[in-house]
Enzyme design. Structure first.
Site, PDB file in Angstrom:
ATOM      1  N   ARG A 119       0.829  -1.208   0.000  1.00  0.00           N
ATOM      2  CA  ARG A 119       0.000   0.000   0.000  1.00  0.00           C
ATOM      3  C   ARG A 119       0.865   1.261   0.000  1.00  0.00           C
ATOM      4  O   ARG A 119       0.552   2.243  -0.664  1.00  0.00           O
ATOM      5  CB  ARG A 119      -0.903  -0.080   1.234  1.00  0.00           C
ATOM      6  N   TYR A 150     -23.378   6.094  -1.337  1.00  0.00           N
ATOM      7  CA  TYR A 150     -22.112   6.856  -1.298  1.00  0.00           C
ATOM      8  C   TYR A 150     -22.125   8.003  -2.297  1.00  0.00           C
ATOM      9  O   TYR A 150     -21.602   9.085  -2.034  1.00  0.00           O
ATOM     10  CB  TYR A 150     -20.923   5.931  -1.574  1.00  0.00           C
TER      11      TYR A 150
HETATM   12  O1  CP3 Z   1     -12.483  -8.341  -0.075  1.00  0.00           O
HETATM   13  C1  CP3 Z   1     -11.381  -8.024  -0.584  1.00  0.00           C
HETATM   14  O2  CP3 Z   1     -10.282  -8.352  -0.086  1.00  0.00           O
HETATM   15  C2  CP3 Z   1     -11.389  -7.331  -1.926  1.00  0.00           C
HETATM   16  C3  CP3 Z   1     -11.331  -5.919  -1.894  1.00  0.00           C
HETATM   17  C4  CP3 Z   1     -12.493  -5.046  -1.444  1.00  0.00           C
HETATM   18  C5  CP3 Z   1     -12.265  -3.751  -0.917  1.00  0.00           C
HETATM   19  N1  CP3 Z   1     -13.475  -3.137  -0.777  1.00  0.00           N
HETATM   20  C6  CP3 Z   1     -10.941  -3.183  -0.623  1.00  0.00           C
HETATM   21  C7  CP3 Z   1     -10.832  -2.023   0.285  1.00  0.00           C
HETATM   22  C8  CP3 Z   1     -13.879  -5.212  -1.542  1.00  0.00           C
HETATM   23  C9  CP3 Z   1     -14.677  -6.440  -1.982  1.00  0.00           C
HETATM   24  C10 CP3 Z   1     -14.489  -3.991  -1.117  1.00  0.00           C
HETATM   25  C11 CP3 Z   1     -15.938  -3.770  -1.129  1.00  0.00           C
HETATM   26  C12 CP3 Z   1     -16.481  -2.550  -0.538  1.00  0.00           C
HETATM   27  N2  CP3 Z   1     -15.949  -1.280  -0.574  1.00  0.00           N
HETATM   28  C13 CP3 Z   1     -17.746  -2.474   0.095  1.00  0.00           C
HETATM   29  C14 CP3 Z   1     -18.706  -3.618   0.268  1.00  0.00           C
HETATM   30  C15 CP3 Z   1     -18.334  -4.512   1.373  1.00  0.00           C
HETATM   31  C16 CP3 Z   1     -18.426  -3.870   2.751  1.00  0.00           C
HETATM   32  O3  CP3 Z   1     -17.372  -3.758   3.381  1.00  0.00           O
HETATM   33  O4  CP3 Z   1     -19.537  -3.529   3.155  1.00  0.00           O
HETATM   34  C17 CP3 Z   1     -17.939  -1.139   0.497  1.00  0.00           C
HETATM   35  C18 CP3 Z   1     -19.139  -0.579   1.224  1.00  0.00           C
HETATM   36  C19 CP3 Z   1     -16.801  -0.400   0.048  1.00  0.00           C
HETATM   37  C20 CP3 Z   1     -16.555   1.057   0.179  1.00  0.00           C
HETATM   38  C21 CP3 Z   1     -15.360   1.314   0.997  1.00  0.00           C
HETATM   39  N3  CP3 Z   1     -14.054   1.117   0.572  1.00  0.00           N
HETATM   40  C22 CP3 Z   1     -15.308   1.804   2.318  1.00  0.00           C
HETATM   41  C23 CP3 Z   1     -16.516   2.126   3.165  1.00  0.00           C
HETATM   42  C24 CP3 Z   1     -13.963   1.901   2.673  1.00  0.00           C
HETATM   43  C25 CP3 Z   1     -13.408   2.475   3.947  1.00  0.00           C
HETATM   44  C26 CP3 Z   1     -13.448   1.548   5.079  1.00  0.00           C
HETATM   45  C27 CP3 Z   1     -12.093   0.992   5.318  1.00  0.00           C
HETATM   46  O5  CP3 Z   1     -12.002  -0.213   5.614  1.00  0.00           O
HETATM   47  O6  CP3 Z   1     -11.138   1.762   5.221  1.00  0.00           O
HETATM   48  C28 CP3 Z   1     -13.190   1.426   1.579  1.00  0.00           C
HETATM   49  C29 CP3 Z   1     -11.717   1.326   1.502  1.00  0.00           C
HETATM   50  C30 CP3 Z   1     -11.141  -0.017   1.229  1.00  0.00           C
HETATM   51  N4  CP3 Z   1     -11.620  -0.894   0.310  1.00  0.00           N
HETATM   52  C31 CP3 Z   1      -9.984  -0.572   1.841  1.00  0.00           C
HETATM   53  C32 CP3 Z   1      -9.780  -1.825   1.249  1.00  0.00           C
HETATM   54  C33 CP3 Z   1      -8.643  -2.792   1.504  1.00  0.00           C
HETATM   55  C34 CP3 Z   1      -9.114   0.115   2.894  1.00  0.00           C
HETATM   56  C35 CP3 Z   1      -8.385   1.268   2.283  1.00  0.00           C
HETATM   57  C36 CP3 Z   1      -6.880   1.236   2.421  1.00  0.00           C
HETATM   58  O7  CP3 Z   1      -6.226   0.196   2.319  1.00  0.00           O
HETATM   59  O8  CP3 Z   1      -6.318   2.328   2.610  1.00  0.00           O
END
Ligand code: CP3
Length: 343
Positions: A38, A150
């Site tokens: 990352r 969103y």
């Molecule tokens: O599952 C996996 O390993 C595949 C990757 C994946 C991510 N997001 C990577 C991610 C998947 C399948 C998602 C889906 C996703 N993204 C959803 C649906 C599933 C759920 O969790 O309800 C939603 C609502 C999102 C939108 C989203 N993306 C949010 C709300 C956030 C912030 C919350 C957080 O954990 O930080 C993200 C960021 C995100 N998506 C990260 C990852 C690994 C973290 C960001 C980072 O690494 O800096």
């Protein structure tokens, strides 16, 4: 389709014991190697659109734990981004978007949609080539309702009040938004399948905040449309629906959308989950905080799921994504317990 992907057997309705196993958000911040990659990526979206690095982080949990399924590393918000909306991810704040207005909905730009998403398709192609043959590759998208929440609020909210209000005040514009998202999400999933995804999952993380009529119109109908469009082209590819928080509506959700497998969150009672297995595979539903806690909280939770659901078509998973504070040792313990389980 290869014969040795046990998750596909389960999605066909067969029981396997021990069950196939993977974790939602399995590539992520709880893994030190993810945090290292990352740092090299620039922004989070840069990581999603960089096939070299996206392949690397997708494979990390497979290499470490040998899960039965690998989920493409990307995010549900690449779809509004590819439609021309401003999407950013800020450390500690989650996603930030410029809230869409009713007038802007008809200006969503489809023209470069697939061009913008080409790096994601390239990631899927490389993953299918690199993954062990027995590992199922899962592609995904967000459900229109969850993505719309969103786009309208511009960030995550606890109860999706901005999107619910928008839907009631501007019903025509809101329906148009769901329509645009359903059409593009279906096209996006079809391209992922053509690039090599064996299964696709539709994440509806916020389906639990709606009244009956809204659940039907905003969650069920758009997902049914996506399922219909994908099936028309790829009738044999299993589709998992995950309407988190759908509670008493899980059964009708499966019947009306036609999804093959049903992702269930941790609040679904195990006897209700057992009843859902009569209609096909269920996937879930360990409380992610049991995995954070470890010890007997974890082993009792795993045990209860295996006992209640192990005789039917079960994909062992969490009831929502793994949280960043989860110790890696607890994931190892969970994998060991599931893999060594006996009936
Ligand atoms: O599952 C996996 O390993 C595949 C990757 C994946 C991510 N997001 C990577 C991610 C998947 C399948 C998602 C889906 C996703 N993204 C959803 C649906 C599933 C759920 O969790 O309800 C939603 C609502 C999102 C939108 C989203 N993306 C949010 C709300 C956030 C912030 C919350 C957080 O954990 O930080 C993200 C960021 C995100 N998506 C990260 C990852 C690994 C973290 C960001 C980072 O690494 O800096």
């Amino acid at each position: 389709m290869p014969e040795n992907r046990i998750m596909l057997d389960v999605l066909r309705g067969e029981a396997r014991f021990p069950p196939p196993l993977w974790m939602m958000r399995q590539a992520g911040r709880y893994l030190p190697e993810y945090r290292e990659t990352r740092k090299r990526a620039g922004s989070f979206l840069d990581l999603c659109y960089n096939p070299d690095l996206a392949v690397e982080v997708t494979l990390q949990p497979i290499e470490r734990f040998g899960f039965d399924a690998s989920i493409l590393f990307s995010d549900i918000l690449v779809v509004p981004h590819a439609l021309g909306r401003d999407v950013r991810f800020e450390e500690g704040r989650g996603p930030l978007l410029t809230p869409i207005t009713a007038a802007e909905i008809s200006a969503l730009n489809s023209e470069t949609f697939h061009v913008n998403l080409e790096p994601v398709y390239e990631t899927v192609r490389r993953l299918r080539a690199k993954l062990p043959d027995e590992t199922t590759l899962i592609g995904f998208c967000g459900a229109p309702w969850t993505v719309a929440t969103y786009m309208i609020a511009g960030h995550g909210t606890p109860d999706q009040a901005p999107a619910r209000l928008f839907a009631y005040r501007e019903p025509a514009a809101f329906q148009q938004l769901l329509k645009v998202l359903a059409i593009h999400s279906a096209a996006y999933l079809i391209r992922q399948i053509e690039a090599g995804a064996d299964v696709v999952q539709i994440f509806d993380s916020w389906s639990g905040v709606l009244d009956d009529a809204s659940f039907e119109a905003f969650c069920v109908a758009p997902v049914a449309e996506i399922v219909g469009k994908v099936r028309a082209v790829h009738p044999d590819v299993p589709i998992i629906g995950f309407p988190k928080g759908a509670g008493a509506r899980y059964q009708t959700y499966r019947e009306k959308t036609g999804v093959t497998g049903l992702g269930i969150d941790w609040t679904v009672p195990l006897d209700a989950a057992k009843a859902l297995q009569a209609g096909g595979a269920v996937q879930g539903n360990l409380d992610p905080l049991r995995l954070v806690a470890g010890g007997t909280a974890l082993s009792d939770g795993v045990d209860a799921i295996l006992k209640a659901l192990g005789d039917g078509p079960l994909i062992f998973n969490l009831g929502h994504g793994i949280t960043p504070e989860t110790p890696v040792a607890h994931v190892e313990a969970m994998v060991k317990q599931v893999r060594s389980a006996t009936r």
